[in-house]
Write a protein that holds these residues in place. Sequence first.
Motif, PDB file in Angstrom:
ATOM      1  N   SER A  23      17.219  -2.123  34.165  1.00  0.00           N
ATOM      2  CA  SER A  23      17.779  -1.858  35.449  1.00  0.00           C
ATOM      3  C   SER A  23      18.213  -0.167  35.608  1.00  0.00           C
ATOM      4  O   SER A  23      18.836  -0.275  36.645  1.00  0.00           O
ATOM      5  CB  SER A  23      18.712  -2.470  35.803  1.00  0.00           C
ATOM      6  N   LEU A  79      17.134   1.607  38.990  1.00  0.00           N
ATOM      7  CA  LEU A  79      17.094   0.684  40.434  1.00  0.00           C
ATOM      8  C   LEU A  79      17.904   1.014  41.166  1.00  0.00           C
ATOM      9  O   LEU A  79      17.497   0.476  42.566  1.00  0.00           O
ATOM     10  CB  LEU A  79      17.003  -1.188  39.999  1.00  0.00           C
ATOM     11  N   THR A  80      19.318   1.491  40.831  1.00  0.00           N
ATOM     12  CA  THR A  80      20.375   2.061  41.808  1.00  0.00           C
ATOM     13  C   THR A  80      21.159   3.432  41.190  1.00  0.00           C
ATOM     14  O   THR A  80      20.112   3.423  40.138  1.00  0.00           O
ATOM     15  CB  THR A  80      21.523   1.140  41.667  1.00  0.00           C
ATOM     16  N   GLN A  81      21.895   4.235  42.585  1.00  0.00           N
ATOM     17  CA  GLN A  81      21.465   4.673  41.989  1.00  0.00           C
ATOM     18  C   GLN A  81      23.106   4.748  40.997  1.00  0.00           C
ATOM     19  O   GLN A  81      23.019   6.730  40.639  1.00  0.00           O
ATOM     20  CB  GLN A  81      22.610   5.661  43.157  1.00  0.00           C
ATOM     21  N   SER A  82      23.661   4.084  40.709  1.00  0.00           N
ATOM     22  CA  SER A  82      24.548   3.936  39.726  1.00  0.00           C
ATOM     23  C   SER A  82      23.582   3.352  38.184  1.00  0.00           C
ATOM     24  O   SER A  82      23.712   1.941  38.337  1.00  0.00           O
ATOM     25  CB  SER A  82      25.128   2.997  39.981  1.00  0.00           C
ATOM     26  N   TYR A 112      24.532   0.044  36.457  1.00  0.00           N
ATOM     27  CA  TYR A 112      25.115  -0.967  37.608  1.00  0.00           C
ATOM     28  C   TYR A 112      25.218  -2.742  37.041  1.00  0.00           C
ATOM     29  O   TYR A 112      26.188  -3.838  36.931  1.00  0.00           O
ATOM     30  CB  TYR A 112      24.948  -1.368  39.428  1.00  0.00           C
ATOM     31  N   TYR A 113      24.039  -2.511  36.903  1.00  0.00           N
ATOM     32  CA  TYR A 113      23.655  -4.268  36.510  1.00  0.00           C
ATOM     33  C   TYR A 113      24.027  -4.518  35.322  1.00  0.00           C
ATOM     34  O   TYR A 113      24.105  -5.576  34.825  1.00  0.00           O
ATOM     35  CB  TYR A 113      22.014  -4.120  36.674  1.00  0.00           C
ATOM     36  N   ARG A 172      27.418  -5.516  35.069  1.00  0.00           N
ATOM     37  CA  ARG A 172      28.080  -7.119  35.986  1.00  0.00           C
ATOM     38  C   ARG A 172      27.254  -8.219  34.614  1.00  0.00           C
ATOM     39  O   ARG A 172      27.482  -9.358  34.766  1.00  0.00           O
ATOM     40  CB  ARG A 172      26.757  -7.252  36.755  1.00  0.00           C
ATOM     41  N   ASN A 232      10.444   1.428  39.361  1.00  0.00           N
ATOM     42  CA  ASN A 232       9.971   0.634  41.336  1.00  0.00           C
ATOM     43  C   ASN A 232       9.032   0.636  41.147  1.00  0.00           C
ATOM     44  O   ASN A 232       8.421   0.897  41.857  1.00  0.00           O
ATOM     45  CB  ASN A 232      10.769   1.639  41.907  1.00  0.00           C
TER      46      ASN A 232
END
Length: 433
Positions: free
Chosen positions: A41, A44-47, A50-51, A54, A261
């Motif tokens: 992950s 998958l995001t700018q951070s 993040y995943y 979580r 991605n």
Amino acid sequence: MDDYSRQATRLEAIGGSYDKWLLGAAVTLASIGVVMVASSSIALTQSPFYYLTRHLVFIGIGVMLALVTMRVELKEIEKYNQLLLLGCFALLIVVFIPGLGSSVNGARRWVNLGVSKFQTVEAVKVLYIVWLSSYLVRFRDEVNATWQAMLKPVGVVGLLVGLLLMQPDFGSSMLLLGITICMLVLGGAQITRIILPVLLLLPGLVLLVIFEPYRMRRVTSFMDPWQDQLGSGYQLSNALMAIGRGEWTGVGLGASIQKLNYLPESHTDFIFSVIAEELGFIGVCGIISLYVLLVGRAFWLGMRCIEMRRHFAGYIAFGIALWISLQTFVSIGVNLGILPTKGLTLPLISSGGSSVMMTCVAMGLLLRVSYEYNRAVRRQEVRDDIEPVVEDAEQAPAATPTATAVASAMQGNAARGTSRMQQRVEPTFGRIA
């Protein structure tokens, strides 16, 4: 008599221990999951974390729930079997209530809790296994002898499947059906009687696939993902490319290309493909071996509980083992292209708050079964050591008339002491009412 009372008290004070193989396999799989969620992950995001953050939060909550579950007596859980069944229906209905239910990509499977969303079917899996285990204990003779007793759980799971198909959630529906059929067989139902309801269900399931366009696309793409590689076959074709790229030893941890991605849901449904790409065939075999150890140990534990006539504990172990094995098989099968795409996560490894937390609860329940089994074995061993002493005291020979009277009085006291000891020990052996 005081000696016998002390012996009975000592029996009650004997505790058990949790199965180290189960605990070790579960912890190892969860640890691998943390590493692979972080790796799959990161783009998958700018951070980048993040995943992972979580996932760690949900694992922490799941571990706390598991610790609570591990300290609850199974007989206390069994008392509320009917409430657990009502809870299954309530959880599947609440997703349709406006303001509570939440829809994602056209599916209403989640409840909005404000800080996060909870997929209710994950809790239903645990509650349903406990209820079905209790049912098989209460009606185990009837399930083998009558159609009515066997068809009642089939009717219950049919209603649950109906609610799941309204969400829709075809994968979880098939999982609950598979668990029910297998547990009925393990509970003593005749296979010839189970075949008929299964045959009656098959045409309906086929029609559900044929008349639902997205399910039909999944079947056709599963048969030939390269025919529409950028359309319906996109997920599977990229998953197969990731697996093939891993070869024997993998490209190295964190070096996956497909997770950048290209491969959808790389941290949930298709995390196995990322594992195969980064760790290779050897890494995949290691993870499958851990699942075999976990499931095999759970089945072994269930068999030992049944042998000791601890049927409720045994059926729970069977149910959880079936759940983990079937879901693992489907998840890996989808990634390998041997099954059509389903939205089922890889237990203890994939990211997903609801799945992670409820799988941890299931592991806590399984460890509780192992604790009570080990406790029963230890108490039985001590009890076997005590009984010969009691028998020797009862059969002591009399030497003189005076000694006869004394021996008679002692025998009466010993008999009363033995009766009290058995009354205090008996509930912990043999069966759970």
